[in-house]
Design a protein around this motif. Structure first.
Motif, mmCIF file in Angstrom:
data_model
loop_
_atom_site.group_PDB
_atom_site.id
_atom_site.type_symbol
_atom_site.label_atom_id
_atom_site.label_comp_id
_atom_site.label_asym_id
_atom_site.label_seq_id
_atom_site.Cartn_x
_atom_site.Cartn_y
_atom_site.Cartn_z
ATOM 1 N N UNK A 69 2.743 -8.472 -4.115
ATOM 2 C CA UNK A 69 2.868 -7.897 -5.453
ATOM 3 C C UNK A 69 2.027 -6.633 -5.622
ATOM 4 N N UNK A 70 2.596 -5.660 -6.309
ATOM 5 C CA UNK A 70 1.943 -4.386 -6.604
ATOM 6 C C UNK A 70 1.599 -3.613 -5.330
ATOM 7 N N UNK A 71 2.457 -3.775 -4.317
ATOM 8 C CA UNK A 71 2.280 -3.008 -3.089
ATOM 9 C C UNK A 71 3.384 -2.013 -2.851
ATOM 10 N N UNK A 72 4.587 -2.276 -3.398
ATOM 11 C CA UNK A 72 5.772 -1.473 -3.089
ATOM 12 C C UNK A 72 6.038 -0.425 -4.157
ATOM 13 N N UNK A 73 6.053 0.825 -3.732
ATOM 14 C CA UNK A 73 6.490 1.921 -4.592
ATOM 15 C C UNK A 73 7.986 2.100 -4.362
ATOM 16 N N UNK A 74 8.767 2.140 -5.433
ATOM 17 C CA UNK A 74 10.216 2.232 -5.293
ATOM 18 C C UNK A 74 10.603 3.404 -4.391
ATOM 19 N N UNK A 75 11.428 3.113 -3.423
ATOM 20 C CA UNK A 75 11.858 4.119 -2.452
ATOM 21 C C UNK A 75 12.167 3.425 -1.145
ATOM 22 N N UNK A 76 11.681 3.981 -0.050
ATOM 23 C CA UNK A 76 11.916 3.391 1.259
ATOM 24 C C UNK A 76 10.873 2.320 1.565
ATOM 25 N N UNK A 77 11.337 1.129 1.966
ATOM 26 C CA UNK A 77 10.428 0.060 2.358
ATOM 27 C C UNK A 77 9.530 0.486 3.518
ATOM 28 N N UNK A 78 10.038 1.382 4.342
ATOM 29 C CA UNK A 78 9.283 1.793 5.526
ATOM 30 C C UNK A 78 7.962 2.438 5.135
ATOM 31 N N UNK A 79 7.953 3.219 4.070
ATOM 32 C CA UNK A 79 6.712 3.868 3.635
ATOM 33 C C UNK A 79 5.673 2.813 3.262
ATOM 34 N N UNK A 80 6.114 1.774 2.559
ATOM 35 C CA UNK A 80 5.180 0.715 2.186
ATOM 36 C C UNK A 80 4.684 -0.031 3.424
ATOM 37 N N UNK A 81 5.588 -0.319 4.354
ATOM 38 C CA UNK A 81 5.196 -1.041 5.565
ATOM 39 C C UNK A 81 4.113 -0.274 6.314
ATOM 40 N N UNK A 82 4.297 1.025 6.474
ATOM 41 C CA UNK A 82 3.282 1.823 7.166
ATOM 42 C C UNK A 82 1.950 1.769 6.429
ATOM 43 N N UNK A 83 2.014 1.833 5.095
ATOM 44 C CA UNK A 83 0.780 1.851 4.300
ATOM 45 C C UNK A 83 0.056 0.508 4.347
ATOM 46 N N UNK A 84 0.764 -0.577 4.090
ATOM 47 C CA UNK A 84 0.100 -1.880 4.044
ATOM 48 C C UNK A 84 -0.325 -2.347 5.441
ATOM 49 N N UNK A 85 0.456 -1.994 6.461
ATOM 50 C CA UNK A 85 0.057 -2.345 7.835
ATOM 51 C C UNK A 85 -1.212 -1.598 8.234
ATOM 52 N N UNK A 86 -1.313 -0.342 7.818
ATOM 53 C CA UNK A 86 -2.531 0.420 8.101
ATOM 54 C C UNK A 86 -3.725 -0.199 7.374
ATOM 55 N N UNK A 87 -3.500 -0.658 6.141
ATOM 56 C CA UNK A 87 -4.553 -1.278 5.325
ATOM 57 C C UNK A 87 -5.107 -2.529 6.002
ATOM 58 N N UNK A 88 -4.237 -3.457 6.312
ATOM 59 C CA UNK A 88 -4.717 -4.743 6.848
ATOM 60 C C UNK A 88 -5.313 -4.593 8.244
ATOM 61 N N UNK A 89 -4.759 -3.711 9.068
ATOM 62 C CA UNK A 89 -5.319 -3.519 10.412
ATOM 63 C C UNK A 89 -6.698 -2.874 10.325
ATOM 64 N N UNK A 90 -6.892 -2.056 9.309
ATOM 65 C CA UNK A 90 -8.216 -1.436 9.094
ATOM 66 C C UNK A 90 -9.246 -2.497 8.709
ATOM 67 N N UNK A 91 -8.849 -3.429 7.831
ATOM 68 C CA UNK A 91 -9.769 -4.492 7.404
ATOM 69 C C UNK A 91 -10.098 -5.435 8.560
ATOM 70 N N UNK A 92 -9.097 -5.792 9.358
ATOM 71 C CA UNK A 92 -9.332 -6.689 10.493
ATOM 72 C C UNK A 92 -10.233 -6.018 11.530
ATOM 73 N N UNK A 93 -9.978 -4.744 11.793
ATOM 74 C CA UNK A 93 -10.800 -4.025 12.767
ATOM 75 C C UNK A 93 -12.246 -3.919 12.289
ATOM 76 N N UNK A 94 -12.435 -3.743 10.984
ATOM 77 C CA UNK A 94 -13.790 -3.647 10.452
ATOM 78 C C UNK A 94 -14.527 -4.974 10.586
ATOM 79 N N UNK A 95 -13.819 -6.076 10.372
ATOM 80 C CA UNK A 95 -14.447 -7.382 10.565
ATOM 81 C C UNK A 95 -14.920 -7.534 12.007
ATOM 82 N N UNK A 96 -14.094 -7.109 12.945
ATOM 83 C CA UNK A 96 -14.499 -7.173 14.343
ATOM 84 C C UNK A 96 -15.677 -6.282 14.639
ATOM 85 N N UNK A 97 -15.694 -5.101 14.045
ATOM 86 C CA UNK A 97 -16.790 -4.160 14.277
ATOM 87 C C UNK A 97 -18.113 -4.706 13.758
ATOM 88 N N UNK A 98 -18.037 -5.472 12.663
ATOM 89 C CA UNK A 98 -19.252 -6.032 12.079
ATOM 90 C C UNK A 98 -19.642 -7.376 12.714
#
Length: 525
Positions: free
Chosen positions: A407-436
């Motif tokens: 919810x509140x992740x998708x901006x109307x338009x192409x789903x691909x844009x949202x996928x790139x954005x949210x995938x970048x978000x979660x991979x950044x958070x997971x990588x930071x957990x590993x770094x710490x």
């Protein structure tokens, strides 16, 4: 689990090691994009699970006649995997499925797949800080992190009409198309006039003896400037600067027309909508010969209140003598056909339900029970407290769990844009957990709540809640009366998902907030 509640925490060294660092549920574009994003952050121990026997998600599941993308293919593709060899401007569904297949091979994801496997439950093991995923085969897959990349167009929605299963003819939903079903010479009825029906109806009408279309709400239809991409077009689109320029122009146009309508100032949305309605309504009316049919097929609600679509043939189909449009409400399905409230029974041989998907329905999001901290179930939480999540990715109380289409992740338009954005978000958070050196990452309640309040404030000026959209029956509004789409521009979505303050998440060793690990160095890019 903690000593305060009478439970002794499991020592870190004694905890169970999960099967994989990350388990991604779904092998559509969301799961594929997630796998690539994880690799880019140096995370390679992941598994992508899918119930189908092939990747592609929506584009593998939906194979009804006429299925095609309704966003130009050079936009409906990943920014880092643009192609210039589409057969048409709006590619057919099989090409999108093949595009997904090609990405799996190019990015080395084939060995990460486990197909023909349905996840039926997900439970967070607080003692071991892992997710336990139950499969339909009675097996268990464990992961430190879980990513739910289950698409929105995942669970077909059959119409809630009395007698549906009394029908003795052939019954089919567009998302579960039976390719052994012959329509030749048969009386066929289609329930629904949304984006799917617009593609299906012109594709099957020449085959049927008579086609009856049951319409509840008319749809805004745009002309479809579709064409084969010939040798010249392919040569132009194979040129990266030309392709990127075309993509940029298409993105800006979508940003103004769709995001501007929802996220921009009220005057902009009103101006754009009214400016668009006049030529579109004129074009629509010119497609239909009969004045009575013309009125029935013309929406009374405003442009943009529900998903519009494009077709050069749909409206013209109703000029045919072997096609009927029925706008009377359906009373029930009988053994022989469809009876409407006026008492007429429309006898048919085949009933096609083009009735969409369970997008915001109770029990459909997520499509299986997901239990986080303290056994809290995600679907029940959303049902009781409204749909909400931080940038469509994270929900407090569900550590180490992320969504691609939350919810509140998708901006109307192409789903691909949202996928790139949210995938970048979660991979950044997971990588930071590993770094710490942490093994649990969870969005902070205050950060989540502020984002939710921000979305609700912006939603107040959303025209979807005005009389303009009365009678539209739009799926843009959920069962809580909210519109859980991200009320921002694509630019905001892109930037915020890649540059959020990493400390909006809490990183801990074990599930106790007291074991928080603070950053000692900056994130590597």
């Amino acid at each position: 689990m903690d000593e305060k509640n009478g439970n002794t925490p499991v020592p870190v060294q004694a905890r169970i090691r999960p099967d994989h660092e990350v388990v991604v549920i779904g092998a559509g574009f969301g799961g594929i994009g997630t796998g690539i994003a994880l690799q880019r952050k140096g995370i390679h121990d992941f598994l992508i699970v899918d119930k189908w026997d092939r990747v592609g998600g929506t584009w593998h599941a939906n194979t009804y006649p006429g299925v095609a993308v309704d966003i130009p293919s050079f936009i409906y593709s990943f920014s880092y995997e643009q192609r210039g060899d589409w057969s048409r401007i709006y590619a057919p569904g099989t090409e999108l499925r093949d595009y997904a297949d090609g990405m799996v091979d190019k990015y080395g994801l084939r060995s990460k797949l486990r197909l023909n496997t349905t996840i039926v439950a997900a439970n967070f093991d607080e003692d071991n800080s892992i997710w336990r995923l139950a499969t339909d085969g009675g097996q268990e897959i464990t992961g430190r992190y879980v990513v739910m990349a289950v698409g929105g167009l995942e669970r077909p929605k059959m119409p809630d009409i009395p007698g549906l299963h009394d029908f003795t003819g052939s019954l089919v939903h567009t998302a579960m198309w039976d390719h052994d079903l012959s329509l030749a010479g048969k009386r066929v009825a289609v329930i629904g006039t949304g984006a799917t029906a617009l593609q299906l109806i012109p594709a099957i009408v020449d085959e049927t003896a008579h086609l009856t279309v049951f319409q509840r709400t008319p749809i805004w239809v745009f002309p479809k400037n579709d064409a084969e991409v010939g040798s010249l077009g392919r040569a132009l689109l194979s040129n990266k600067p030309v392709r990127s320029a075309a993509r940029l122009l298409g993105t800006v146009a979508t940003e103004v027309a769709m995001s501007g309508n929802l996220a921009g100032p009220a005057w902009l949305g009103t101006t754009l909508r009214r400016a668009g309605e006049i030529p579109v309504r004129r074009w629509m009316r010119n497609q239909v010969d009969d004045p009575v049919l013309r009125e029935k097929l013309t929406p009374k609600y405003g442009l943009g209140c529900k998903r519009p679509s494009m077709s050069n043939d749909y409206l013209k189909t109703f000029n045919r003598a072997d096609v009927s449009l029925v706008t009377d409400s359906i009373e029930r399905i009988t053994e022989r056909g469809v009876r409407t409230v006026d008492g007429v029974e429309h006898e048919i041989d085949v009933l096609v339900c083009a009735t969409g998907f369970k997008l915001w329905d109770r029990g459909a999001v997520p499509p299986f029970p997901v239990r986080g901290r303290g056994g809290m179930e995600l679907g029940a939480f959303w049902d009781a407290h409204r749909f909400q999540s931080y940038q469509g990715v994270s929900v407090p109380g569900f550590p180490n769990a992320f969504t691609i289409t939350g919810p509140y992740g998708f901006v109307l338009g192409s789903y691909i844009w949202m996928i790139e954005a949210t995938a970048a978000h979660l991979s950044r958070a997971i990588a930071e957990a590993g770094r710490r050196g942490a093994d649990v990452v969870e969005i902070r309640q205050e950060a989540h709540d502020e984002y939710f309040r921000h979305c609700l404030r912006r939603q107040e000026r959303n025209f979807l809640f005005t009389p303009t959209c009365a009678g539209s029956n739009t799926y843009y509004i959920d069962n809580h009366g909210d519109s859980p789409f991200r009320p921002t521009t694509h630019g905001e979505m892109y930037w915020h998902n890649r540059h959020f303050d990493l400390d909006v998440y809490r990183y801990t060793i074990g599930s106790s907030p007291a074991a928080e690990v603070v950053a000692t160095a900056k994130e590597s890019v």
